[in-house]
Design an enzyme around this catalytic site. Sequence first.
Site, mmCIF file in Angstrom:
data_model
loop_
_atom_site.group_PDB
_atom_site.id
_atom_site.type_symbol
_atom_site.label_atom_id
_atom_site.label_comp_id
_atom_site.label_asym_id
_atom_site.label_seq_id
_atom_site.Cartn_x
_atom_site.Cartn_y
_atom_site.Cartn_z
ATOM 1 N N GLU A 69 0.812 -1.207 0.000
ATOM 2 C CA GLU A 69 0.000 0.000 0.000
ATOM 3 C C GLU A 69 0.848 1.261 0.000
ATOM 4 O OE1 GLU A 69 -4.120 -1.361 1.982
ATOM 5 O OE2 GLU A 69 -2.452 -1.066 3.346
ATOM 6 N N CYS A 82 3.384 8.506 0.930
ATOM 7 C CA CYS A 82 3.931 7.620 1.960
ATOM 8 C C CYS A 82 4.215 6.269 1.301
ATOM 9 C CB CYS A 82 2.887 7.510 3.067
ATOM 10 S SG CYS A 82 3.345 6.417 4.393
ATOM 11 N N CYS A 138 6.840 -6.676 7.439
ATOM 12 C CA CYS A 138 7.999 -6.139 8.151
ATOM 13 C C CYS A 138 8.451 -7.166 9.170
ATOM 14 C CB CYS A 138 7.635 -4.831 8.857
ATOM 15 S SG CYS A 138 9.044 -4.059 9.691
ATOM 16 N N CYS A 150 6.760 -4.833 15.645
ATOM 17 C CA CYS A 150 6.367 -3.866 16.680
ATOM 18 C C CYS A 150 4.942 -4.166 17.138
ATOM 19 C CB CYS A 150 6.482 -2.435 16.149
ATOM 20 S SG CYS A 150 8.164 -2.025 15.676
ATOM 21 N N CYS A 165 1.756 -2.242 15.600
ATOM 22 C CA CYS A 165 1.763 -1.961 14.164
ATOM 23 C C CYS A 165 1.090 -3.067 13.359
ATOM 24 C CB CYS A 165 3.202 -1.762 13.691
ATOM 25 S SG CYS A 165 3.351 -1.531 11.916
ATOM 26 N N CYS A 199 -0.225 6.464 7.920
ATOM 27 C CA CYS A 199 1.085 5.927 7.593
ATOM 28 C C CYS A 199 1.476 4.902 8.642
ATOM 29 C CB CYS A 199 2.113 7.042 7.621
ATOM 30 S SG CYS A 199 2.433 7.693 6.021
HETATM 31 N N1 SAH Z 1 9.350 1.014 9.919
HETATM 32 C C1 SAH Z 1 9.558 2.407 10.016
HETATM 33 C C2 SAH Z 1 8.689 3.191 9.052
HETATM 34 C C3 SAH Z 1 7.291 2.701 8.864
HETATM 35 S S1 SAH Z 1 6.225 2.926 10.247
HETATM 36 C C4 SAH Z 1 9.349 2.883 11.450
HETATM 37 O O1 SAH Z 1 8.884 2.109 12.269
HETATM 38 O O2 SAH Z 1 9.733 4.019 11.728
HETATM 39 C C5 SAH Z 1 5.965 4.660 10.172
HETATM 40 C C6 SAH Z 1 5.369 5.260 11.433
HETATM 41 O O3 SAH Z 1 4.019 4.831 11.609
HETATM 42 C C7 SAH Z 1 6.133 4.836 12.673
HETATM 43 O O4 SAH Z 1 6.513 5.943 13.454
HETATM 44 C C8 SAH Z 1 5.140 3.966 13.359
HETATM 45 O O5 SAH Z 1 5.345 4.004 14.726
HETATM 46 C C9 SAH Z 1 3.801 4.546 12.970
HETATM 47 N N2 SAH Z 1 2.690 3.625 13.227
HETATM 48 C C10 SAH Z 1 2.699 2.288 13.130
HETATM 49 N N3 SAH Z 1 1.515 1.752 13.530
HETATM 50 C C11 SAH Z 1 0.737 2.781 13.883
HETATM 51 C C12 SAH Z 1 -0.600 2.898 14.383
HETATM 52 N N4 SAH Z 1 -1.356 1.824 14.596
HETATM 53 N N5 SAH Z 1 -1.067 4.127 14.645
HETATM 54 C C13 SAH Z 1 -0.312 5.217 14.422
HETATM 55 N N6 SAH Z 1 0.948 5.195 13.952
HETATM 56 C C14 SAH Z 1 1.473 3.980 13.688
HETATM 57 FE FE1 SF4 Z 2 7.965 -2.442 10.960
HETATM 58 FE FE2 SF4 Z 2 5.676 -1.409 11.786
HETATM 59 FE FE3 SF4 Z 2 7.732 -1.560 13.451
HETATM 60 FE FE4 SF4 Z 2 7.819 0.206 11.426
HETATM 61 S S1 SF4 Z 2 6.384 0.228 13.138
HETATM 62 S S2 SF4 Z 2 9.441 -1.200 12.084
HETATM 63 S S3 SF4 Z 2 6.684 -0.957 9.843
HETATM 64 S S4 SF4 Z 2 6.635 -3.311 12.542
#
Ligand code: SAH
Ligand code: SF4
Length: 359
Positions: free
Chosen positions: A90, A103, A110, A114, A117, A337
Site C-alpha cells: 500500500e 507515503c 515487516c 512492533c 503496528c 502511515c
Molecule cells: N518502519 C519504520 C517506518 C514505517 S512505520 C518505522 O517504524 O519508523 C511509520 C510510522 O508509523 C512509525 O513511526 C510507526 O510508529 C507509525 N505507526 C505504526 N503503527 C501505527 C498505528 N497503529 N497508529 C499510528 N501510527 C502507527
Molecule cells: Fe515495521 Fe511497523 Fe515496526 Fe515500522 S512500526 S518497524 S513498519 S513493525
Amino acid sequence: MGDSFYQLTFLDLQKKCESRGLPPATARHMYNWYYKKHQRTLCDIHNFSEAAKNFTQTLNFDLPQIDQVHESADKTVKFLFRLHDGLKIETVLIPFQKKYTVCLSSQVGCAMNCSFCYTGTQGLKRHLTTQEIVGQFLESQKWLTTHRPGDDRILNIVYMGQGEPLHNFDAVRDSASIFMSQYGLSLAGHKITVSTSGYIPGLERWKAEMPDVNIALSLHSPFTEKRNELIPINRKYPLADVIEWVEAIPQEKKRFVTYEYLVLKEFNDSPTDAHATGELLKNKKALINLIPFNPFPGSGYRRPDESVLLSFKKILDDYKIPTMIRVTKGDKILAACGQLNTGSKRDAQNAKPANISVP
Ligand code: SAH
Ligand code: SF4
C-alpha cells in the site's frame, strides 16, 4: 526480460550506456524522457541515436499496477498495488493544501514485529525492489495527474508505509537517489524523509551511502522496558546506541532529526513520559511528531485523549523542543502511515509479540 529501467540510478544507467559505447548524453535523455517528461512510451526524441533506441529496447519498463484505490473525504488516497508475484503493498497520498505527501512502502510486511503496528503482524514477506519503490511514486503521480488535474503535485516523500526502510537499505538508497537526480525527478533531499525503528546495521551505513535526505526515528518511549515492548529490536539495538548513530549523521544543512512518538493511552502518555522525552532530546536538533495511536482490531492499545495529547505537547514545549501533534488523515480507510495492512495474521489474543526474532 531485460533489466528494469526503474531499477537504475543515474550512475548505473550512465555506466550501462558507456559500456555499450553510447554517447554520454544518452543517460540524460532517458532520465529526462521517463522521469521529467513522465513518458511511458519508448524514448523517441529527435537526437536519440538508433543505437540508443536499440539499447532502450533491451530494458523493461514494467511498474507495479494499481489494484484498488480508496479515497476518503479529506482527499487522502490509499492505493493497493499488485506486484508481479501477486503480493500487495500500500501507498498513501496525504493531502496538504492542494499538494501531497506520498507515503511509500519499502517491504511487503515487516520483520520488526512492533506490538502496535498492523504491518508488523504480517511478518516480512520480502523486500521491495528499487523499481517497486520508485513505481509507487510514479503511479501515484500519474493517478493524481489523471484524476485531480491542477491539484496534483507531490511535494514530499516519506518512507513510512509498510516495512523498515533500513532493513532494505540498498533499494531505499537507490530509490532516494533516483528521486533526487537532477536529470530526473529533481526532488530536494529535505523533501524526503526515511523513518526507522532504529535498525543499527542500516544507520551504520547511512553516513557513507545514503543521499542527503531527512531521517526520522521512531522513539515511542525513552524508557527501556516500554520501548522493548513496543519495538522488540530495541533489545538488540538499544536506544542509546541508536541515538548515537543518528546523531553521527552529519547535518551539514543544520536540519533537524524528527523523533516520532506514538502516543498510546495510559501506556506512554503520562507527564513522566513527557518529561523523560524532553530530558532525552532537549539539547539535540530535534523535532517531535506526536502520533496518536490508530487502533485496529486486536491491537490491545488505545488511542489517547485529546486533552492528554495537548498536555504532553505542553511539557515538551517547555523544553523548547518543536513538537507537532500529527493530524490523523484518512482514518476511515485505515490509511494512516505505518498502519497499512494487506492481510494480518495476528489475532486478538496474539496482539503482542511473544518471541523476538531480530533480523
Ligand atoms: N518502519 C519504520 C517506518 C514505517 S512505520 C518505522 O517504524 O519508523 C511509520 C510510522 O508509523 C512509525 O513511526 C510507526 O510508529 C507509525 N505507526 C505504526 N503503527 C501505527 C498505528 N497503529 N497508529 C499510528 N501510527 C502507527
Ligand atoms: Fe515495521 Fe511497523 Fe515496526 Fe515500522 S512500526 S518497524 S513498519 S513493525
